[in-house]
Scaffold this motif. Structure first.
Motif, PDB file in Angstrom:
ATOM      1  N   PRO A 102      37.065  64.105  54.940  1.00 42.19           N
ATOM      2  CA  PRO A 102      37.614  65.005  55.972  1.00 42.19           C
ATOM      3  C   PRO A 102      38.407  66.168  55.390  1.00 42.19           C
ATOM      4  O   PRO A 102      38.626  67.154  56.071  1.00 42.19           O
ATOM      5  CB  PRO A 102      38.490  64.093  56.827  1.00 42.19           C
ATOM      6  CG  PRO A 102      38.767  62.902  55.986  1.00 42.19           C
ATOM      7  CD  PRO A 102      37.603  62.739  55.063  1.00 42.19           C
ATOM      8  N   TYR A 103      38.868  66.052  54.148  1.00 42.77           N
ATOM      9  CA  TYR A 103      39.489  67.191  53.464  1.00 42.77           C
ATOM     10  C   TYR A 103      39.435  66.927  51.977  1.00 42.77           C
ATOM     11  O   TYR A 103      39.231  65.791  51.547  1.00 42.77           O
ATOM     12  CB  TYR A 103      40.930  67.431  53.936  1.00 42.77           C
ATOM     13  CG  TYR A 103      41.842  66.242  53.805  1.00 42.77           C
ATOM     14  CD1 TYR A 103      42.529  65.982  52.627  1.00 42.77           C
ATOM     15  CD2 TYR A 103      42.025  65.383  54.871  1.00 42.77           C
ATOM     16  CE1 TYR A 103      43.358  64.894  52.505  1.00 42.77           C
ATOM     17  CE2 TYR A 103      42.852  64.281  54.766  1.00 42.77           C
ATOM     18  CZ  TYR A 103      43.523  64.040  53.572  1.00 42.77           C
ATOM     19  OH  TYR A 103      44.339  62.947  53.448  1.00 42.77           O
TER      20      TYR A 103
ATOM     21  N   LYS B 157      39.346  71.437  61.379  1.00 45.18           N
ATOM     22  CA  LYS B 157      40.762  71.729  61.645  1.00 45.18           C
ATOM     23  C   LYS B 157      41.337  72.611  60.535  1.00 45.18           C
ATOM     24  O   LYS B 157      42.351  72.269  59.927  1.00 45.18           O
ATOM     25  CB  LYS B 157      41.541  70.429  61.767  1.00 45.18           C
ATOM     26  CG  LYS B 157      41.106  69.575  62.937  1.00 45.18           C
ATOM     27  CD  LYS B 157      41.822  68.245  62.906  1.00 45.18           C
ATOM     28  CE  LYS B 157      41.541  67.405  64.108  1.00 45.18           C
ATOM     29  NZ  LYS B 157      40.170  66.964  64.233  1.00 45.18           N
TER      30      LYS B 157
ATOM     31  N   PRO C 116      47.528  66.467  54.275  1.00 44.91           N
ATOM     32  CA  PRO C 116      48.185  66.557  55.581  1.00 44.91           C
ATOM     33  C   PRO C 116      49.695  66.573  55.413  1.00 44.91           C
ATOM     34  O   PRO C 116      50.229  65.793  54.609  1.00 44.91           O
ATOM     35  CB  PRO C 116      47.712  65.312  56.325  1.00 44.91           C
ATOM     36  CG  PRO C 116      47.186  64.397  55.278  1.00 44.91           C
ATOM     37  CD  PRO C 116      46.721  65.250  54.160  1.00 44.91           C
ATOM     38  N   PRO C 117      50.380  67.456  56.101  1.00 46.81           N
ATOM     39  CA  PRO C 117      51.845  67.483  55.951  1.00 46.81           C
ATOM     40  C   PRO C 117      52.474  66.203  56.474  1.00 46.81           C
ATOM     41  O   PRO C 117      51.994  65.603  57.437  1.00 46.81           O
ATOM     42  CB  PRO C 117      52.266  68.695  56.790  1.00 46.81           C
ATOM     43  CG  PRO C 117      51.111  69.015  57.633  1.00 46.81           C
ATOM     44  CD  PRO C 117      49.893  68.470  57.022  1.00 46.81           C
TER      45      PRO C 117
ATOM     46  N   TRP D 223      44.149  70.424  49.800  1.00 45.89           N
ATOM     47  CA  TRP D 223      44.958  70.316  51.024  1.00 45.89           C
ATOM     48  C   TRP D 223      45.374  68.880  51.235  1.00 45.89           C
ATOM     49  O   TRP D 223      44.585  67.963  50.980  1.00 45.89           O
ATOM     50  CB  TRP D 223      44.112  70.798  52.209  1.00 45.89           C
ATOM     51  CG  TRP D 223      44.843  70.894  53.502  1.00 45.89           C
ATOM     52  CD1 TRP D 223      45.551  71.959  53.958  1.00 45.89           C
ATOM     53  CD2 TRP D 223      44.900  69.896  54.531  1.00 45.89           C
ATOM     54  NE1 TRP D 223      46.064  71.687  55.203  1.00 45.89           N
ATOM     55  CE2 TRP D 223      45.682  70.426  55.574  1.00 45.89           C
ATOM     56  CE3 TRP D 223      44.398  68.615  54.672  1.00 45.89           C
ATOM     57  CZ2 TRP D 223      45.952  69.720  56.742  1.00 45.89           C
ATOM     58  CZ3 TRP D 223      44.664  67.910  55.827  1.00 45.89           C
ATOM     59  CH2 TRP D 223      45.433  68.474  56.855  1.00 45.89           C
TER      60      TRP D 223
ATOM     61  N   ARG E  66      41.152  73.141  54.322  1.00 42.95           N
ATOM     62  CA  ARG E  66      40.925  71.760  53.888  1.00 42.95           C
ATOM     63  C   ARG E  66      39.928  71.678  52.747  1.00 42.95           C
ATOM     64  O   ARG E  66      39.889  70.664  52.044  1.00 42.95           O
ATOM     65  CB  ARG E  66      40.371  70.945  55.054  1.00 42.95           C
ATOM     66  CG  ARG E  66      41.432  70.626  56.041  1.00 42.95           C
ATOM     67  CD  ARG E  66      40.875  70.149  57.347  1.00 42.95           C
ATOM     68  NE  ARG E  66      41.995  69.862  58.201  1.00 42.95           N
ATOM     69  CZ  ARG E  66      42.348  68.628  58.563  1.00 42.95           C
ATOM     70  NH1 ARG E  66      41.630  67.602  58.210  1.00 42.95           N
ATOM     71  NH2 ARG E  66      43.406  68.445  59.295  1.00 42.95           N
TER      72      ARG E  66
END
Lengths: 211, 204
Positions: B189-190, B121, B197-198, B195, B125
């Motif tokens: 996952p990141y 995504k 997640p917002p 990064w 990330r």
């Protein structure tokens, strides 16, 4: 080219014990296919390739299909006592139909310029008996496509020279093209969720609100 | 040196500049991209390099097939989860100073495959992205615009001070952790240092 009925007749005459079913196709393209049994799959494929009249030497395409378990409703006529008189009543019987995985081969003849002959193989169920004979020894071009079907549907091809995952990595769990594959909950945010995604985003947020 | 003296000197045939200006001028006009493409965006990237759009006008026509000689990574296309570790590893192998353009909807966010099981995504990330280009695929003009944006960014970089870029800051990371394959997704996952997640507040 011979009709599928003729091919079926010759297969059953030459290979003793082979079970071949003709599967009709009623859609406008009208491409009926042959369902061959697992035990004689390789032998029948060899016949289709080597028979001088057929010479189906080119395998263009291998497809996987997942048929989940379904409940079939059948209308039956039942004799029933209605107000003391035995009368015929329409009843509905629900029957569970066992799902299966299917592999479809499209084969052509380059030598005779005819085809396709569509050949199907079916597993017995979707979980345990998912073994099918590999046709890679007959048509080498099946190798990568059978690997892909193994990767995405979980059909195990016996006799395949190198049956590994091809699109997903080794160690990936599950077979993502199956109808009942559940994607992991890896939602952080979705800018514009709608429909099914909105449902999943909501359930994710509800779960995270608890935590 | 004030502007008036500088223009007076230039009338006399004397060109004056700062070391920073000269350094950044040289760097921004010779950005060599890494030669790789991931999906259909790569076709637009190739079109950008050819005669009609001519990326050579901006000094970036030399696509290097080795990360050791490249300054810019154009992530052109869908980054699948299977490909993501290799992209991060290639970025790690590039020498500083290095820059990243994420090209197209897939590279910046996963695009139409965002809800799928197999597509990352967004490459931001795992590696720091300098310029994001939306579009599916972006036209060559959009890639040129992103490239000019990157040139302006390079031009504005300071050689010293707390705002100095990553390659002049010995504490800043030059390599980023390569994600591992997990049972369903990449692990982690990141990269939380790159990064996050917002935070979105939405009525449930």
């Amino acid at each position: 080219m011979e009709t599928l009925e003729q091919i079926k007749g010759r297969i059953t005459a030459i290979i003793p014990g082979a079970r071949v079913d003709l599967i009709p196709n009623e859609c406008p393209s009208n491409q009926p296919s042959l369902l061959i049994d697992q035990e004689h799959g390789v032998r029948i494929a060899e016949f289709l390739r080597d028979d001088p009249q057929l010479r189906l030497d080119y395998l263009s395409n291998v497809t996987g299909v997942d048929w989940p378990d379904t409940i079939v409703k059948e209308k039956v006529k039942v004799m029933k006592l209605v107000e003391g008189v035995e009368t015929e009543v329409h009843g509905v019987v629900e029957r569970k139909k066992q799902g299966y995985l299917e592999v479809v081969y499209h084969i052509y003849s380059i030598a005779h310029k005819h085809g396709p002959v569509i050949v199907r193989l079916r597993t017995n169920d979707r979980n345990v008996a998912v073994h099918l004979p590999s046709l890679t020894p007959i048509w080498r071009s099946a190798e990568f496509q059978e690997r892909e079907i193994y990767d995405l549907y979980g059909v195990i091809f016996d006799g395949h020279p190198d049956l590994r995952r091809i699109l997903m990595w080794d160690g990936f769990e599950g077979h993502p093209m199956r109808k009942d594959y559940v994607e992991p909950d890896d939602y952080e945010y979705e800018p514009t969720p709608h429909d099914e995604v909105l449902e999943r985003a909501r359930s994710h947020q509800a779960r995270n609100a608890v935590l | 040196m004030d502007q008036g003296l500088r223009s007076e000197l230039s009338k006399q045939g004397i060109f004056t500049t700062t070391l920073e200006g000269l350094y950044n001028w040289g760097r921004r006009n010779s950005v060599w991209p890494l030669q790789f493409g991931l999906a259909c965006c790569a076709i637009e990237m190739i079109a950008t390099t050819m005669a009609r759009y001519d990326l050579a006008r901006f000094g970036a026509e030399v696509f290097r097939p080795s990360p050791r000689q490249a300054d810019l990574m154009i992530v052109s296309g869908t980054v699948t989860k299977k490909m993501a570790p290799q992209v991060v590893r290639l970025f790690n192998q590039m020498p500083e100073p290095k820059y990243v353009i994420a090209m197209g909807a897939c590279a910046i966010s996963g695009g139409p495959f965002k809800q799928g099981y197999n597509v990352l995504k967004g490459i931001d990330r795992y590696i720091p992205v300098d310029v994001h280009i939306p579009g599916c695929p972006p036209r060559p003009e959009a890639l040129l615009h992103a490239f000019m944006t990157l040139q302006r960014k390079i031009d504005a970089q300071k050689l010293s001070g707390p705002e100095r870029p990553r390659h002049l800051n010995t504490d800043a990371p030059s390599e980023f952790p390569v994600p591992k394959f997990g049972p369903h997704d990449l692990v982690p996952p990141y990269n939380p240092e790159v990064w996050q997640p917002p935070k979105m507040v939405r009525a449930v």
